[in-house]
Design a protein around this motif. Structure first.
Motif, PDB file in Angstrom:
ATOM      1  N   VAL A 107       0.849  -1.195   0.000  1.00 20.92           N
ATOM      2  CA  VAL A 107       0.000   0.000   0.000  1.00 20.92           C
ATOM      3  C   VAL A 107       0.886   1.246   0.000  1.00 20.92           C
ATOM      4  O   VAL A 107       1.964   1.262   0.591  1.00 20.92           O
ATOM      5  CB  VAL A 107      -0.956   0.010   1.212  1.00 20.92           C
ATOM      6  N   TYR A 108       0.423   2.284  -0.679  1.00 17.05           N
ATOM      7  CA  TYR A 108       1.197   3.522  -0.710  1.00 17.05           C
ATOM      8  C   TYR A 108       0.270   4.709  -0.895  1.00 17.05           C
ATOM      9  O   TYR A 108      -0.904   4.574  -1.238  1.00 17.05           O
ATOM     10  CB  TYR A 108       2.243   3.489  -1.836  1.00 17.05           C
ATOM     11  N   ASP A 109       0.814   5.903  -0.669  1.00 16.80           N
ATOM     12  CA  ASP A 109       0.130   7.139  -1.007  1.00 16.80           C
ATOM     13  C   ASP A 109       1.180   8.184  -1.358  1.00 16.80           C
ATOM     14  O   ASP A 109       2.364   7.849  -1.549  1.00 16.80           O
ATOM     15  CB  ASP A 109      -0.806   7.604   0.119  1.00 16.80           C
ATOM     16  N   ARG A 110       0.762   9.415  -1.456  1.00 19.04           N
ATOM     17  CA  ARG A 110       1.667  10.541  -1.716  1.00 19.04           C
ATOM     18  C   ARG A 110       1.729  11.444  -0.496  1.00 19.04           C
ATOM     19  O   ARG A 110       2.167  12.580  -0.590  1.00 19.04           O
ATOM     20  CB  ARG A 110       1.134  11.369  -2.898  1.00 19.04           C
ATOM     21  N   ASN A 111       1.271  10.952   0.637  1.00 21.45           N
ATOM     22  CA  ASN A 111       0.977  11.799   1.796  1.00 21.45           C
ATOM     23  C   ASN A 111       1.702  11.363   3.064  1.00 21.45           C
ATOM     24  O   ASN A 111       1.161  11.475   4.156  1.00 21.45           O
ATOM     25  CB  ASN A 111      -0.534  11.793   2.051  1.00 21.45           C
ATOM     26  N   GLY A 112       2.909  10.849   2.932  1.00 24.33           N
ATOM     27  CA  GLY A 112       3.656  10.465   4.120  1.00 24.33           C
ATOM     28  C   GLY A 112       3.038   9.314   4.883  1.00 24.33           C
ATOM     29  O   GLY A 112       3.106   9.279   6.112  1.00 24.33           O
ATOM     30  N   ALA A 113       2.443   8.371   4.161  1.00 33.15           N
ATOM     31  CA  ALA A 113       1.793   7.182   4.755  1.00 33.15           C
ATOM     32  C   ALA A 113       0.602   7.540   5.623  1.00 33.15           C
ATOM     33  O   ALA A 113       0.128   6.731   6.414  1.00 33.15           O
ATOM     34  CB  ALA A 113       2.789   6.326   5.535  1.00 33.15           C
ATOM     35  N   GLN A 132       2.442  -4.636   3.410  1.00 29.11           N
ATOM     36  CA  GLN A 132       3.515  -3.701   3.728  1.00 29.11           C
ATOM     37  C   GLN A 132       3.224  -2.320   3.146  1.00 29.11           C
ATOM     38  O   GLN A 132       2.528  -2.191   2.135  1.00 29.11           O
ATOM     39  CB  GLN A 132       4.847  -4.215   3.160  1.00 29.11           C
ATOM     40  N   VAL A 133       3.773  -1.320   3.803  1.00 29.88           N
ATOM     41  CA  VAL A 133       3.679   0.069   3.358  1.00 29.88           C
ATOM     42  C   VAL A 133       4.917   0.395   2.529  1.00 29.88           C
ATOM     43  O   VAL A 133       6.045   0.121   2.963  1.00 29.88           O
ATOM     44  CB  VAL A 133       3.584   1.019   4.566  1.00 29.88           C
ATOM     45  N   LEU A 134       4.709   0.983   1.357  1.00 30.02           N
ATOM     46  CA  LEU A 134       5.835   1.414   0.531  1.00 30.02           C
ATOM     47  C   LEU A 134       6.478   2.628   1.189  1.00 30.02           C
ATOM     48  O   LEU A 134       5.889   3.711   1.222  1.00 30.02           O
ATOM     49  CB  LEU A 134       5.361   1.749  -0.884  1.00 30.02           C
ATOM     50  N   ASP A 135       7.670   2.438   1.723  1.00 24.89           N
ATOM     51  CA  ASP A 135       8.352   3.491   2.455  1.00 24.89           C
ATOM     52  C   ASP A 135       8.724   4.632   1.507  1.00 24.89           C
ATOM     53  O   ASP A 135       9.442   4.424   0.523  1.00 24.89           O
ATOM     54  CB  ASP A 135       9.611   2.927   3.122  1.00 24.89           C
ATOM     55  N   GLY A 136       8.218   5.814   1.788  1.00 30.91           N
ATOM     56  CA  GLY A 136       8.476   6.955   0.933  1.00 30.91           C
ATOM     57  C   GLY A 136       7.426   7.178  -0.132  1.00 30.91           C
ATOM     58  O   GLY A 136       7.465   8.189  -0.842  1.00 30.91           O
ATOM     59  N   GLY A 137       6.484   6.243  -0.254  1.00 32.46           N
ATOM     60  CA  GLY A 137       5.356   6.413  -1.157  1.00 32.46           C
ATOM     61  C   GLY A 137       5.717   6.471  -2.624  1.00 32.46           C
ATOM     62  O   GLY A 137       6.782   5.994  -3.059  1.00 32.46           O
ATOM     63  N   LEU A 138       4.821   7.032  -3.407  1.00 30.89           N
ATOM     64  CA  LEU A 138       5.019   7.112  -4.852  1.00 30.89           C
ATOM     65  C   LEU A 138       6.293   7.876  -5.188  1.00 30.89           C
ATOM     66  O   LEU A 138       6.976   7.555  -6.175  1.00 30.89           O
ATOM     67  CB  LEU A 138       3.815   7.779  -5.517  1.00 30.89           C
ATOM     68  N   ALA A 143      11.665   7.837  -7.661  1.00 32.83           N
ATOM     69  CA  ALA A 143      13.089   8.125  -7.473  1.00 32.83           C
ATOM     70  C   ALA A 143      13.951   6.892  -7.712  1.00 32.83           C
ATOM     71  O   ALA A 143      15.113   7.008  -8.125  1.00 32.83           O
ATOM     72  CB  ALA A 143      13.328   8.667  -6.059  1.00 32.83           C
ATOM     73  N   ALA A 144      13.379   5.714  -7.473  1.00 35.40           N
ATOM     74  CA  ALA A 144      14.110   4.456  -7.686  1.00 35.40           C
ATOM     75  C   ALA A 144      14.032   3.975  -9.132  1.00 35.40           C
ATOM     76  O   ALA A 144      14.539   2.900  -9.458  1.00 35.40           O
ATOM     77  CB  ALA A 144      13.568   3.387  -6.749  1.00 35.40           C
ATOM     78  N   GLY A 145      13.381   4.757  -9.966  1.00 37.78           N
ATOM     79  CA  GLY A 145      13.278   4.387 -11.376  1.00 37.78           C
ATOM     80  C   GLY A 145      12.039   3.602 -11.728  1.00 37.78           C
ATOM     81  O   GLY A 145      11.915   3.103 -12.856  1.00 37.78           O
ATOM     82  N   GLY A 146      11.115   3.497 -10.784  1.00 34.40           N
ATOM     83  CA  GLY A 146       9.874   2.777 -11.061  1.00 34.40           C
ATOM     84  C   GLY A 146       9.010   3.534 -12.064  1.00 34.40           C
ATOM     85  O   GLY A 146       8.898   4.759 -11.989  1.00 34.40           O
ATOM     86  N   LYS A 147       8.406   2.815 -12.977  1.00 35.98           N
ATOM     87  CA  LYS A 147       7.550   3.439 -13.981  1.00 35.98           C
ATOM     88  C   LYS A 147       6.173   3.736 -13.382  1.00 35.98           C
ATOM     89  O   LYS A 147       5.764   3.145 -12.380  1.00 35.98           O
ATOM     90  CB  LYS A 147       7.402   2.524 -15.194  1.00 35.98           C
ATOM     91  N   ASP A 225      13.740  12.848   4.165  1.00 33.30           N
ATOM     92  CA  ASP A 225      13.618  12.201   2.854  1.00 33.30           C
ATOM     93  C   ASP A 225      12.228  11.627   2.601  1.00 33.30           C
ATOM     94  O   ASP A 225      11.994  10.998   1.567  1.00 33.30           O
ATOM     95  CB  ASP A 225      14.667  11.093   2.697  1.00 33.30           C
ATOM     96  N   GLY A 226      11.291  11.821   3.545  1.00 37.32           N
ATOM     97  CA  GLY A 226       9.940  11.319   3.364  1.00 37.32           C
ATOM     98  C   GLY A 226       9.753   9.870   3.743  1.00 37.32           C
ATOM     99  O   GLY A 226       8.655   9.322   3.610  1.00 37.32           O
ATOM    100  N   ARG A 227      10.811   9.240   4.240  1.00 39.16           N
ATOM    101  CA  ARG A 227      10.726   7.850   4.682  1.00 39.16           C
ATOM    102  C   ARG A 227      10.677   7.797   6.207  1.00 39.16           C
ATOM    103  O   ARG A 227      11.026   8.762   6.887  1.00 39.16           O
ATOM    104  CB  ARG A 227      11.923   7.050   4.167  1.00 39.16           C
ATOM    105  N   PHE A 228      10.247   6.650   6.733  1.00 34.79           N
ATOM    106  CA  PHE A 228      10.240   6.489   8.186  1.00 34.79           C
ATOM    107  C   PHE A 228      11.660   6.591   8.734  1.00 34.79           C
ATOM    108  O   PHE A 228      12.621   6.159   8.096  1.00 34.79           O
ATOM    109  CB  PHE A 228       9.621   5.137   8.569  1.00 34.79           C
TER     110      PHE A 228
END
Length: 301
Positions: A107-113, A132-138, A143-147, A225-228
């Motif tokens: 699960v993810y969002d654009r809002n800091g989880a 699991q929560v995607l750390d850092g969201g979309l 940033a990791a190169g995900g499409k 960095d927006g991650r936990f």
């Protein structure tokens, strides 16, 4: 794949490449503009992700009364502004989007989880551990190169998600009331300090907090960095807040049972167990004028 509550963007890329059965959920939302999250999803989302709408899919707001105020559905599992749907109703929704018991959920969002934590917790509550929560969201994904994809996704085949024994603890208003002033529950309020102290209240009819509650705004769990934050830092911060109180006694809440979830996630990341959630939260508590209300900083704060 570990049972950590978090998954990094790099780990999600590897999961998707592995062919393992999983489903990704986009939970982006905006309390002040409930249509905004779905519009953001249509503009850009992780390919194949299902959109989970806080008001429609992750809440059971019922129907408005003559005054326009929403009354929770009789089968809702909590009150407040975002009543939890009953577990059976939630399972029906999971089945409708094709989520099955043998899948891992990310699960993810654009809002800091702030919003995806709701679905993370609800899946645990439904008996599903593999979430699991995607750390850092979309943002971290990109940033990791995900499409990313745009527009709507094809419909999924109906599944038959089966509920299991709850793996998360839900606390009711009655339980909070009965333990008030005792060490049975250590209540942590995730709202901003000004709301906690009762200086402002933009969403609910009464300002203040539950007597005895501690305050930890959910935003304090995130780094720049927006991650936990690291497990060690989170543990240190929560232990300082608890000041010797038993971590197993913690019950998290916020305004409506949504933004409390980053605190729940953070405590688990910190190795402090799996704390309980008061889903009705302040919006349910302050709905009865007979319940006590405190204002100002926490005792000793």
């Amino acid at each position: 794949m570990t049972n950590s509550p978090l998954i990094s963007a790099e780990e999600l890329l590897a999961l998707r490449a592995s062919g393992a059965r999983h489903m990704v959920f986009d939970c982006s939302f905006d309390l002040m503009n409930p249509a905004a999250g779905e519009e953001q999803y249509r503009q850009a989302h992780i390919p194949g992700a299902v959109y989970a709408h806080l008001d429609h899919d992750l809440s059971d707001k019922g129907t408005p009364d003559a005054s326009g105020k929403y009354q929770p559905h009789p089968d809702a599992a909590s009150g407040g502004r975002h009543p939890l749907p009953g577990r059976e109703k939630f399972a029906i929704w999971l089945s409708s989007v094709g989520f099955a018991n043998d899948m891992r959920a990310v699960v993810y969002d654009r809002n800091g989880a702030n919003y995806c934590g709701r679905l993370w917790w609800m899946l645990r509550w439904a008996g599903h551990e593999a979430v699991q929560v995607l750390d850092g969201g979309l943002q971290a994904w990109q940033a990791a190169g995900g499409k990313v994809a745009s527009g709507a996704e094809p419909s999924h085949f109906q599944s038959n998600f089966e509920l299991g024994e709850p793996r998360a603890t839900l606390v009711t208003t009655t339980q909070i009331e009965s333990a008030l002033g005792t060490p049975k529950h250590t209540i942590i309020d995730a709202r901003a300090p000004q709301r906690y102290r009762g200086e402002v209240e933009p969403l609910d009819p009464v300002a203040g907090h539950i007597p005895g509650a501690l305050n930890r705004p959910f935003t304090q769990n995130m780094g720049a960095d927006g991650r936990f934050k690291s497990a060690a830092q989170l543990r240190s911060e929560f232990e300082e807040l608890l000041a010797g109180r038993d971590a197993a006694s913690v019950v998290h809440h916020c305004g409506s049972g949504v933004s409390a979830l980053p605190n729940v996630i953070a405590m688990e990341v910190a190795g402090l167990g799996r704390p309980a959630l008061y889903a009705g939260s302040w919006s349910e508590w302050c709905g009865d004028a007979k319940r006590p209300v405190a204002k100002g900083p926490a005792a000793g704060g």
